[in-house]
Write an enzyme that holds these catalytic residues in place. Structure first.
Site, PDB file in Angstrom:
ATOM      1  CD1 TRP A  90      -7.497  41.081 -16.470  1.00 12.52           C
ATOM      2  CD2 TRP A  90      -7.755  40.660 -18.647  1.00 12.52           C
ATOM      3  NE1 TRP A  90      -8.667  40.384 -16.633  1.00 12.52           N
ATOM      4  CE2 TRP A  90      -8.852  40.119 -17.949  1.00 12.52           C
ATOM      5  CE3 TRP A  90      -7.696  40.508 -20.035  1.00 12.52           C
ATOM      6  CZ2 TRP A  90      -9.892  39.443 -18.598  1.00 12.52           C
ATOM      7  CZ3 TRP A  90      -8.729  39.829 -20.685  1.00 12.52           C
ATOM      8  CH2 TRP A  90      -9.798  39.301 -19.968  1.00 12.52           C
ATOM      9  CG  ASP A 160      -6.877  47.199 -18.940  1.00 15.01           C
ATOM     10  OD1 ASP A 160      -8.000  47.666 -18.658  1.00 15.01           O
ATOM     11  OD2 ASP A 160      -6.696  46.017 -19.320  1.00 15.01           O
ATOM     12  CE  LYS A 184     -14.289  42.403 -16.571  1.00 13.85           C
ATOM     13  NZ  LYS A 184     -13.051  42.693 -17.280  1.00 13.85           N
TER      14      LYS A 184
HETATM   15  C1  LIG Z   1     -12.186  42.177 -18.413  1.00 15.88           C
HETATM   16  C2  LIG Z   1     -10.890  42.831 -18.643  1.00 15.88           C
HETATM   17  C3  LIG Z   1     -10.342  42.965 -19.937  1.00 15.88           C
HETATM   18  C4  LIG Z   1     -10.995  42.384 -21.171  1.00 15.88           C
HETATM   19  O1  LIG Z   1     -12.170  43.031 -21.464  1.00 15.88           O
HETATM   20  P1  LIG Z   1     -13.041  42.636 -22.763  1.00 15.88           P
HETATM   21  O2  LIG Z   1     -13.970  43.809 -22.842  1.00 15.88           O
HETATM   22  O3  LIG Z   1     -13.724  41.349 -22.467  1.00 15.88           O
HETATM   23  O4  LIG Z   1     -12.142  42.561 -23.925  1.00 15.88           O
HETATM   24  C5  LIG Z   1      -9.136  43.626 -20.085  1.00 15.88           C
HETATM   25  N1  LIG Z   1      -8.495  44.148 -19.021  1.00 15.88           N
HETATM   26  C6  LIG Z   1      -8.988  44.033 -17.764  1.00 15.88           C
HETATM   27  C7  LIG Z   1      -8.228  44.635 -16.625  1.00 15.88           C
HETATM   28  C8  LIG Z   1     -10.195  43.377 -17.541  1.00 15.88           C
HETATM   29  O5  LIG Z   1     -10.687  43.268 -16.293  1.00 15.88           O
END
Ligand SMILES: *Cc1c(COP(=O)(O)O)cnc(C)c1O
Length: 349
Positions: A90, A160, A184
């Site tokens: 990511w 993030d 998530k």
């Molecule tokens: C799943 C995830 C993303 C991407 O998320 P989307 O909503 O599908 O764009 C980005 N960063 C992390 C750490 C993730 O687990």
């Protein structure tokens, strides 16, 4: 997973939300009913995370992936450089998007060790004039999580938090911006939460599309356009559920017990392995492999038959991954450990 109590509540309210005569899906996002739902969700999130008043909380669409480009568009503020930690898949995506807008300096690079550890902070290379520093708090695919918040002094820190938000308390005041895709650890897909210090806003790059300008969303209560109303509502039910569990301190206590017993089971077995440095093991995503990899397909088939779902590892790394987000009860982790132990017994020579 979502908490069963949340899904049941949504089911009860599905056809007629609190005698309004409407489903939440049928409401105008500007009507008084939906306004109350949206406001309550934001208030509950602010309370849970103790978000200071000088931060805006935005409920956006486009997933965490859109943030990879919105962040440089909004936060470069006349500068030409940003610092990024590269700790996994990511981070890498965030970096390649940022490179379209500015020079990217890599603070430290975990691809040198297959994303199994983070080099000591004495080796980190920050640049002097970065507009901000970005890091991925929990690398969802590799199961690699920071154990501490990097100190970046006066330079805004951007995080993030997609796969770790609400799993334990975090000091929001240390950050310039936090973002997290909801799917998530919050609610259904379709929503991305952004928590941003207001004094960083209002300096977008020339020609930034209106929809990519945080200031526009902050000025309009995340209703410049129609938001993801049902995901926002369901996330609100989850915030309420987390409050009822005792808030983030209580979530942390349960999550800590869950991760500890699962890693212990892996480390004490002959069949299972997790390669991540113990200091940086993720609380939410536990990848593991089998020493006899020819048993992996059988492991996945039998675990599925036992009611243990979605254990297949991410396609880029293979193996298995147990995502034990907030809504996964401790009994679910116990069931997985019992299954793993039984499977090992059956296949030990
Ligand atoms: C799943 C995830 C993303 C991407 O998320 P989307 O909503 O599908 O764009 C980005 N960063 C992390 C750490 C993730 O687990």
């Amino acid at each position: 997973m979502l908490p069963a109590a949340v899904l049941e509540k949504a089911q009860q309210e599905m056809l007629d939300w609190r005698d309004s005569g409407m489903s939440v899906m049928e409401m105008s996002h500007r009507g008084p009913e939906y306004t109350s739902i949206a406001k309550q969700a934001e208030a509950d999130l602010r309370e849970l995370m103790a978000i200071p008043d000088d931060y805006a909380v935005l409920f956006l669409q486009g997933g965490a992936s859109s943030q990879f480009s919105m962040i440089p568009m909004n936060l470069l503020r006349g500068k030409t450089k940003a610092d990024y930690f590269n700790t996994g898949a990511w981070s890498k995506k965030a970096i390649s998007e940022a490179k379209k807008f500015c020079d990217v300096n890599i603070v430290t690079d975990s691809s040198d060790n297959n994303c199994t550890t983070i080099a000591d902070k004495s080796t980190w290379q920050f640049s002097e004039n970065a507009a901000y520093v970005h890091y991925t708090v929990n690398e969802t695919i590799h199961g690699l999580e920071f154990d501490d918040i990097p100190d970046t002094g006066d330079i805004p820190l951007v995080a993030d938090l997609s796969s770790t938000i609400l799993s334990r308390p975090i000091d929001v005041s240390r950050f310039g911006l936090i973002y997290a895709g909801a799917q998530k650890n919050i609610g259904p897909a379709g929503l991305c939460i952004v928590i941003v210090k207001r004094d960083l806003l209002g300096h977008t790059l020339d020609k930034t599309p209106t929809m990519f300008d945080y200031q526009v969303h902050a000025d309009n209560g995340s209703m410049y356009n129609t938001p993801a109303t049902y995901s926002w509502y369901l996330s609100g039910l989850v915030f309420d559920w987390v409050k009822q569990q005792g808030g983030l301190a209580a979530m942390a206590e349960t999550n800590d017990r869950k991760q500890r017993k699962l890693y212990d089971a892996i480390d004490n077995s002959q069949l299972y392995q997790n390669p991540v440095d113990a200091k940086y093991r993720s609380w939410m995503n536990v990848p593991f492999t089998l020493t006899d990899s020819s048993l992996e397909t059988q492991f996945l088939t039998e675990s599925k038959a036992a009611g243990l779902l979605t254990l297949k590892g991410h396609k880029t790394v293979g193996g298995m991954r147990a995502s034990i987000y907030n809504a996964m009860p401790e009994s679910g982790v116990d069931a997985l450990i019992a299954f793993m132990s039984e499977f090992e017994k059956q296949h030990s020579k």
